[in-house]
Motif scaffolding. Structure first.
Motif, mmCIF file in Angstrom:
data_model
loop_
_atom_site.group_PDB
_atom_site.id
_atom_site.type_symbol
_atom_site.label_atom_id
_atom_site.label_comp_id
_atom_site.label_asym_id
_atom_site.label_seq_id
_atom_site.Cartn_x
_atom_site.Cartn_y
_atom_site.Cartn_z
ATOM 1 N N ARG A 1 -8.332 -8.072 8.552
ATOM 2 C CA ARG A 1 -7.119 -7.983 7.760
ATOM 3 C C ARG A 1 -6.151 -7.055 8.480
ATOM 4 O O ARG A 1 -6.560 -6.222 9.269
ATOM 5 C CB ARG A 1 -7.403 -7.401 6.371
ATOM 6 N N SER A 2 -4.893 -7.187 8.138
ATOM 7 C CA SER A 2 -3.944 -6.264 8.733
ATOM 8 C C SER A 2 -2.851 -5.929 7.728
ATOM 9 O O SER A 2 -2.574 -6.699 6.813
ATOM 10 C CB SER A 2 -3.339 -6.869 10.000
ATOM 11 N N THR A 3 -2.310 -4.781 7.913
ATOM 12 C CA THR A 3 -1.244 -4.280 7.057
ATOM 13 C C THR A 3 -0.065 -3.904 7.938
ATOM 14 O O THR A 3 -0.228 -3.098 8.847
ATOM 15 C CB THR A 3 -1.699 -3.007 6.331
ATOM 16 N N VAL A 4 1.071 -4.495 7.661
ATOM 17 C CA VAL A 4 2.277 -4.070 8.361
ATOM 18 C C VAL A 4 3.352 -3.814 7.321
ATOM 19 O O VAL A 4 3.735 -4.724 6.570
ATOM 20 C CB VAL A 4 2.776 -5.141 9.354
ATOM 21 N N GLU A 5 3.779 -2.591 7.248
ATOM 22 C CA GLU A 5 4.791 -2.228 6.258
ATOM 23 C C GLU A 5 5.883 -1.412 6.929
ATOM 24 O O GLU A 5 5.600 -0.414 7.594
ATOM 25 C CB GLU A 5 4.169 -1.446 5.100
ATOM 26 N N ILE A 6 7.092 -1.847 6.747
ATOM 27 C CA ILE A 6 8.222 -1.152 7.352
ATOM 28 C C ILE A 6 9.063 -0.558 6.237
ATOM 29 O O ILE A 6 9.539 -1.275 5.358
ATOM 30 C CB ILE A 6 9.076 -2.120 8.184
ATOM 31 N N LEU A 7 9.226 0.747 6.275
ATOM 32 C CA LEU A 7 9.982 1.428 5.227
ATOM 33 C C LEU A 7 11.329 1.847 5.785
ATOM 34 O O LEU A 7 11.412 2.357 6.897
ATOM 35 C CB LEU A 7 9.212 2.668 4.764
ATOM 36 N N GLY A 8 12.359 1.633 5.010
ATOM 37 C CA GLY A 8 13.673 2.026 5.483
ATOM 38 C C GLY A 8 14.702 1.884 4.390
ATOM 39 O O GLY A 8 14.389 2.014 3.214
ATOM 40 N N ARG B 1 0.816 -1.215 0.000
ATOM 41 C CA ARG B 1 0.000 0.000 0.000
ATOM 42 C C ARG B 1 0.846 1.259 0.000
ATOM 43 O O ARG B 1 0.488 2.245 -0.624
ATOM 44 C CB ARG B 1 -0.943 -0.001 1.203
ATOM 45 N N ARG B 2 1.945 1.235 0.700
ATOM 46 C CA ARG B 2 2.740 2.456 0.771
ATOM 47 C C ARG B 2 3.243 2.872 -0.597
ATOM 48 O O ARG B 2 3.484 4.044 -0.868
ATOM 49 C CB ARG B 2 3.926 2.295 1.728
ATOM 50 N N ARG C 1 13.457 2.031 0.716
ATOM 51 C CA ARG C 1 13.046 3.282 0.074
ATOM 52 C C ARG C 1 13.882 3.565 -1.170
ATOM 53 O O ARG C 1 13.429 4.249 -2.096
ATOM 54 C CB ARG C 1 13.222 4.413 1.089
ATOM 55 N N LEU D 1 8.861 -5.490 4.303
ATOM 56 C CA LEU D 1 10.007 -4.623 4.565
ATOM 57 C C LEU D 1 10.405 -4.018 3.242
ATOM 58 O O LEU D 1 10.697 -4.734 2.275
ATOM 59 C CB LEU D 1 11.144 -5.443 5.167
ATOM 60 N N ILE D 2 10.398 -2.714 3.200
ATOM 61 C CA ILE D 2 10.546 -2.006 1.934
ATOM 62 C C ILE D 2 11.766 -1.112 1.979
ATOM 63 O O ILE D 2 11.903 -0.289 2.883
ATOM 64 C CB ILE D 2 9.319 -1.108 1.680
ATOM 65 N N GLU E 1 9.231 -10.087 2.555
ATOM 66 C CA GLU E 1 8.105 -10.364 3.433
ATOM 67 C C GLU E 1 8.561 -11.173 4.635
ATOM 68 O O GLU E 1 9.510 -11.952 4.545
ATOM 69 C CB GLU E 1 6.954 -11.063 2.716
#
Ligand SMILES: [Zn+2]
Ligand SMILES: [Zn+2]
Ligand SMILES: [Zn+2]
Ligand SMILES: [Zn+2]
Lengths: 172, 172
Positions: B149-156, B96-97, B119, B116-117, B126
């Motif tokens: 449902r759940s969304t967990v997104e880590i940006l770094g 989503r991000r 940038r 885990l994204i 995942e």
DNA sequence: GTTATTTATGTTATATCGTAACGCGTCAAG
DNA sequence: CTTGACGCGTTACGATATAACATAAATAAC
């Protein structure tokens, strides 16, 4: 009864003094603006007030409609800029799953709470627990990722709506 | 060396046999399609292959361009339908991000991993840990929310990109 | 106090992301 | 061979978000 720091985190899904929510966030907004030398202009303040009318997340265009009715600008940037300001100041959050914005309910300037979203009433609660912070940190560490931001959004049905659904089902 | 179930979770941020990633996901896609009686048609398969070219998340329109070049339809629904299919089948995820999609790297049909994204390189890993699952469950429980449902997104910034940045800084 | 500089507001126009609705072709069941 | 389900393609549109520029207000400099 004058426990000032009582409500670190209000829970919109349960009975609470909502006027208190709104007032305390606005108060923080004003203080913070003074302290940080940024300006809580009429549009910005008004957008915050609009968000604070309930704990429902609102889309930018929905906010814009309200602004237009009240004599502010009628074009998207007017809403987006005010919302961006509020998000930067930690006075509102962006809820990605809904492409929408909700007023921040915490007193902390910078925080990245998890959001709990009711699919039916679209209300949003925020929560910030050490357990979740640790889980995020552990994931990042396991993958050698230097964490900058994180998004945690939980979508479901709140207790109030669940009850309402049950009642409706029995009526039939 | 024939440990079949070795790579439950590949990590795109570190050296790995990417051909293996791609092949194993495609194999799963075919098996699953047979078993569930759904059709892995040419467009759908091709979209999965395109996503599998790397671990970078791709926007729907970016995928569409590729399809158009290869003689498939040129209009948005072509890409969105294939992507929706893959997401439904658990063969791809929506990030989503980034408003983008990435091939699924797990062998599990239904799962809701954290992402885990990076940038900088836009690669996506995942991860699915009990710790995170518990943290999510605890939050939902604390607010009486029935989780759907759940969304967990880590940006770094991933290790590889961090290293590259450092090198660049020293060059100057 | 006047001028210069910054900051905020408003506009027009456009980019980006996503979906509704419909027609055609394919394929399998009856 | 007809019927019905499904997938693919189209057109058209809706929803979300930003770029670029002009004007006005607030702040800083002189
Ligand atoms: Zn409240
Ligand atoms: Zn609800
Ligand atoms: Zn790989
Ligand atoms: Zn990277």
């Amino acid at each position: 009864m004058s426990h000032e720091s009582k409500s670190e985190t209000q829970d919109p899904f349960h009975a609470h003094d909502h006027d208190h929510c709104a007032a305390s966030v606005l108060r923080r907004a004003e203080e913070q603006a003074r302290q940080e030398g940024v300006r809580l202009t009429p549009v910005r303040r008004r957008v915050l007030e609009i968000l604070l009318e309930s704990h429902r997340a609102m889309g930018a265009y929905e906010v814009l409609e309200r602004l237009a009715l009240e004599g502010f600008g009628k074009q998207p940037p007017v809403a987006y800029r005010a919302l961006d300001f509020l998000v930067e100041q930690g006075l509102a959050h962006r809820v990605r799953r809904l492409n929408a914005y909700a007023a921040c309910l915490s007193n902390q300037r910078d925080h990245t709470p998890a959001f709990l979203i009711c699919r039916l009433c679209e209300q949003v609660a925020e929560a910030d627990t050490p357990q979740m912070r640790e889980a995020l940190a552990a994931l990042a560490a396991a993958h050698d990722l230097t964490i900058e931001r994180s998004t945690v959004e939980i979508l479901g049905i709140c207790a109030r709506c669940a009850k309402a659904e049950q009642a409706k089902a029995q009526d039939v």
